[in-house]
Structure formats: structure tokens, C-alpha cells
Design a protein around this motif. Structure first.
Motif, mmCIF file in Angstrom:
data_model
loop_
_atom_site.group_PDB
_atom_site.id
_atom_site.type_symbol
_atom_site.label_atom_id
_atom_site.label_comp_id
_atom_site.label_asym_id
_atom_site.label_seq_id
_atom_site.Cartn_x
_atom_site.Cartn_y
_atom_site.Cartn_z
ATOM 1 N N VAL A 197 56.620 19.613 27.044
ATOM 2 C CA VAL A 197 57.939 19.660 27.673
ATOM 3 C C VAL A 197 58.470 21.094 27.730
ATOM 4 O O VAL A 197 59.036 21.523 28.738
ATOM 5 C CB VAL A 197 58.927 18.726 26.939
ATOM 6 C CG1 VAL A 197 60.345 18.936 27.419
ATOM 7 C CG2 VAL A 197 58.509 17.277 27.118
ATOM 8 N N GLY A 198 58.258 21.856 26.672
ATOM 9 C CA GLY A 198 58.746 23.236 26.629
ATOM 10 C C GLY A 198 58.146 24.104 27.728
ATOM 11 O O GLY A 198 58.842 24.928 28.332
ATOM 12 N N ARG A 199 56.883 23.934 27.986
ATOM 13 C CA ARG A 199 56.224 24.722 29.027
ATOM 14 C C ARG A 199 56.734 24.324 30.411
ATOM 15 O O ARG A 199 56.953 25.177 31.270
ATOM 16 C CB ARG A 199 54.716 24.544 28.951
ATOM 17 C CG ARG A 199 53.966 25.387 29.959
ATOM 18 C CD ARG A 199 52.479 25.340 29.758
ATOM 19 N NE ARG A 199 51.798 26.076 30.801
ATOM 20 C CZ ARG A 199 50.513 26.003 31.042
ATOM 21 N NH1 ARG A 199 49.746 25.229 30.290
ATOM 22 N NH2 ARG A 199 49.967 26.691 32.025
ATOM 23 N N ILE A 200 56.934 23.023 30.627
ATOM 24 C CA ILE A 200 57.469 22.555 31.909
ATOM 25 C C ILE A 200 58.869 23.118 32.108
ATOM 26 O O ILE A 200 59.212 23.605 33.186
ATOM 27 C CB ILE A 200 57.494 21.015 31.972
ATOM 28 C CG1 ILE A 200 56.075 20.439 31.861
ATOM 29 C CG2 ILE A 200 58.162 20.537 33.257
ATOM 30 C CD1 ILE A 200 56.036 18.937 31.632
ATOM 31 N N SER A 201 59.676 23.072 31.053
ATOM 32 C CA SER A 201 61.031 23.601 31.105
ATOM 33 C C SER A 201 61.021 25.073 31.501
ATOM 34 O O SER A 201 61.770 25.493 32.388
ATOM 35 C CB SER A 201 61.687 23.425 29.739
ATOM 36 O OG SER A 201 62.903 24.114 29.660
ATOM 37 N N SER A 202 60.157 25.826 30.871
ATOM 38 C CA SER A 202 60.045 27.251 31.169
ATOM 39 C C SER A 202 59.542 27.489 32.582
ATOM 40 O O SER A 202 60.064 28.327 33.320
ATOM 41 C CB SER A 202 59.095 27.891 30.151
ATOM 42 O OG SER A 202 58.823 29.214 30.494
ATOM 43 N N GLU A 203 58.534 26.742 32.990
ATOM 44 C CA GLU A 203 57.936 26.903 34.317
ATOM 45 C C GLU A 203 58.913 26.575 35.438
ATOM 46 O O GLU A 203 58.964 27.272 36.438
ATOM 47 C CB GLU A 203 56.698 26.003 34.428
ATOM 48 C CG GLU A 203 55.883 26.203 35.668
ATOM 49 C CD GLU A 203 55.090 27.495 35.696
ATOM 50 O OE1 GLU A 203 54.757 27.951 36.798
ATOM 51 O OE2 GLU A 203 54.814 28.054 34.616
ATOM 52 N N LEU A 204 59.689 25.508 35.272
ATOM 53 C CA LEU A 204 60.618 25.081 36.323
ATOM 54 C C LEU A 204 62.010 25.684 36.176
ATOM 55 O O LEU A 204 62.850 25.522 37.056
ATOM 56 C CB LEU A 204 60.725 23.554 36.349
ATOM 57 C CG LEU A 204 59.447 22.789 36.655
ATOM 58 C CD1 LEU A 204 59.708 21.289 36.648
ATOM 59 C CD2 LEU A 204 58.853 23.222 37.990
ATOM 60 N N GLY A 205 62.266 26.340 35.035
ATOM 61 C CA GLY A 205 63.570 26.957 34.827
ATOM 62 C C GLY A 205 64.686 25.957 34.626
ATOM 63 O O GLY A 205 65.814 26.167 35.082
ATOM 64 N N ILE A 206 64.369 24.836 33.952
ATOM 65 C CA ILE A 206 65.385 23.822 33.667
ATOM 66 C C ILE A 206 65.328 23.499 32.174
ATOM 67 O O ILE A 206 64.338 23.778 31.508
ATOM 68 C CB ILE A 206 65.184 22.538 34.512
ATOM 69 C CG1 ILE A 206 63.781 21.963 34.334
ATOM 70 C CG2 ILE A 206 65.455 22.816 35.975
ATOM 71 C CD1 ILE A 206 63.509 20.691 35.148
ATOM 72 N N ALA A 207 66.372 22.901 31.656
ATOM 73 C CA ALA A 207 66.464 22.596 30.232
ATOM 74 C C ALA A 207 65.436 21.537 29.829
ATOM 75 O O ALA A 207 65.047 20.690 30.635
ATOM 76 C CB ALA A 207 67.865 22.096 29.894
ATOM 77 N N GLU A 208 65.001 21.591 28.572
ATOM 78 C CA GLU A 208 64.024 20.619 28.074
ATOM 79 C C GLU A 208 64.546 19.196 28.181
ATOM 80 O O GLU A 208 63.804 18.281 28.505
ATOM 81 C CB GLU A 208 63.643 20.941 26.623
ATOM 82 C CG GLU A 208 62.757 22.161 26.510
ATOM 83 C CD GLU A 208 62.223 22.369 25.104
ATOM 84 O OE1 GLU A 208 62.173 21.405 24.301
ATOM 85 O OE2 GLU A 208 61.824 23.509 24.802
ATOM 86 N N GLY A 209 65.824 19.002 27.915
ATOM 87 C CA GLY A 209 66.410 17.669 28.042
ATOM 88 C C GLY A 209 66.351 17.153 29.476
ATOM 89 O O GLY A 209 66.136 15.960 29.709
ATOM 90 N N THR A 210 66.519 18.066 30.413
ATOM 91 C CA THR A 210 66.442 17.684 31.822
ATOM 92 C C THR A 210 65.007 17.289 32.182
ATOM 93 O O THR A 210 64.786 16.310 32.902
ATOM 94 C CB THR A 210 66.921 18.847 32.712
ATOM 95 O OG1 THR A 210 68.236 19.218 32.300
ATOM 96 C CG2 THR A 210 66.923 18.455 34.175
ATOM 97 N N VAL A 211 64.038 18.032 31.657
ATOM 98 C CA VAL A 211 62.627 17.685 31.888
ATOM 99 C C VAL A 211 62.350 16.292 31.334
ATOM 100 O O VAL A 211 61.746 15.452 32.021
ATOM 101 C CB VAL A 211 61.676 18.717 31.239
ATOM 102 C CG1 VAL A 211 60.230 18.229 31.288
ATOM 103 C CG2 VAL A 211 61.801 20.067 31.914
ATOM 104 N N LYS A 212 62.812 16.036 30.121
ATOM 105 C CA LYS A 212 62.593 14.718 29.512
ATOM 106 C C LYS A 212 63.217 13.608 30.345
ATOM 107 O O LYS A 212 62.635 12.550 30.537
ATOM 108 C CB LYS A 212 63.163 14.686 28.093
ATOM 109 C CG LYS A 212 62.384 15.540 27.115
ATOM 110 C CD LYS A 212 63.055 15.541 25.755
ATOM 111 C CE LYS A 212 62.363 16.472 24.798
ATOM 112 N NZ LYS A 212 63.053 16.518 23.506
#
Length: 188
Positions: free
Chosen positions: A136-151
């Protein structure tokens, strides 16, 4: 190494992987080719200082993701796809088994059709989380959105997938039935 040499090596060695990633996001060969081409142009148009293959790969993959999400945002004037438009194949009943390779092919087509029903950000998050197996952390960083939003996007996307296709369950079987080409030495 010059940017042009890095571009040449990137296309030769990892072009199929980048195309596979774009294809899983778009679900269409022509759109995937256009998306990859646009990402390569964006990354290398000014002779970007990507002098290392892994950095260039990361830049292009980020550009693919960003262009995909931005493109979908601009397409709001076009009608949304429906299940009838995307999945015009005759579907096997849930739990049906076939003794040959068509089971995997049908599952891949079913997953592709279900993924195409997801909104762009949800689709990107589900693909990165469950097909690319990113944390989740990598996706958050890659897309520039918060980890909670990714989840939330992953959860919402999986919920929509389950509604559309209750027989599809994400996990290892998704990666096994989805034709996703990854970079050499990476996951397949």
C-alpha cells in the motif's frame, strides 16, 4: 549512459513489461500502445536525466499511471461502459471446470471484463495491489495519494469486482490467470 541509449535499452528490455502494465489498466491493445507511447514521450521528450535503466522504468511506469488516470478524468463526456458493452462473451456458470487451458483463458477474460468496469483510480489501485503485488505504501507514493485512500480504493474496487463477478476472488489466482508481463527478473 545517454538518455537515448537508456531509452533504447528500456524499450528493448522492458517494453513488453510496460506494455503489459498499460494493457491491464486499459484493457485495450490500441489504448495500451498509445498510453505507453505517450508515457515514453513525456519521460524522454526533453532529454530527461534518466541515465539509469531502473530509474527510467520507474519514470515511464509512473507516467503510464498518471496518463491513464488523467485520460479517464477527461473522458467524462463519453458514455460509461456497461457490463453488456465489455462482456459480450458467453460466460460459464460459476464453479464450472474445464479439463483444458480454456479455464485460465476464460478466467483472464472474466477478470479483464470486471476490471474494465472499475473507475480509473480504483482499477489502478487494484491492479498495483493484487496483480503487481505492491504494498500500500508504494502505491500511495506512486500515485501521490494517502495510504488510507489507496486502501479505500482497493476495498471499493474489490467490492465492485465481487458484485460483478462473485466467482472471482483476488489473490494468487488473479496473478496466475491474468496475462501480465513484468520486467525480467520480476514477478510474472
Amino acid at each position: 549512459m545517454s538518455w537515448s541509449a537508456v531509452l533504447d535499452q528500456l524499450v528493448r528490455e522492458r517494453g513488453a513489461s510496460l506494455y503489459g502494465y498499460a494493457y491491464v489498466l486499459t484493457g485495450d491493445r490500441a489504448e495500451a500502445e498509445d498510453l505507453l507511447h505517450d508515457a515514453l514521450v513525456r519521460t524522454f521528450r526533453r532529454g530527461r536525466r534518466a541515465t539509469e535503466l531502473n530509474a527510467a522504468h520507474a519514470y515511464v511506469k509512473r507516467a503510464i499511471t498518471t496518463a491513464f488516470i488523467d485520460g479517464k478524468r477527461r473522458e467524462r463526456v463519453r458514455p460509461a461502459r456497461s457490463a453488456d458493452d465489455v462482456n459480450d462473451l458467453v460466460q460459464a456458470p460459476p464453479g464450472a471446470s474445464f479439463p483444458d487451458a480454456t479455464t485460465h483463458a476464460n478466467a483472464a477474460l472474466d477478470l479483464r471484463a470486471a476490471l474494465l468496469l472499475l473507475p480509473p483510480r480504483e482499477r489502478a489501485c487494484v491492479v498495483l495491489r493484487h496483480l503487481e503485488d505492491w504494498p500500500v505504501g508504494r502505491i500511495s507514493s506512486e500515485l501521490g495519494i494517502a495510504e488510507g485512500t489507496v486502501k479505500r480504493y482497493v476495498s471499493d474496487g474489490l467490492g465492485r469486482l465481487r458484485e460483478a463477478r462473485p466467482d472471482l476472488e483476488p489473490g494468487a489466482e488473479m496473478r496466475e490467470t491474468t496475462p501480465l508481463i513484468t520486467r525480467p527478473g520480476g514477478r510474472s
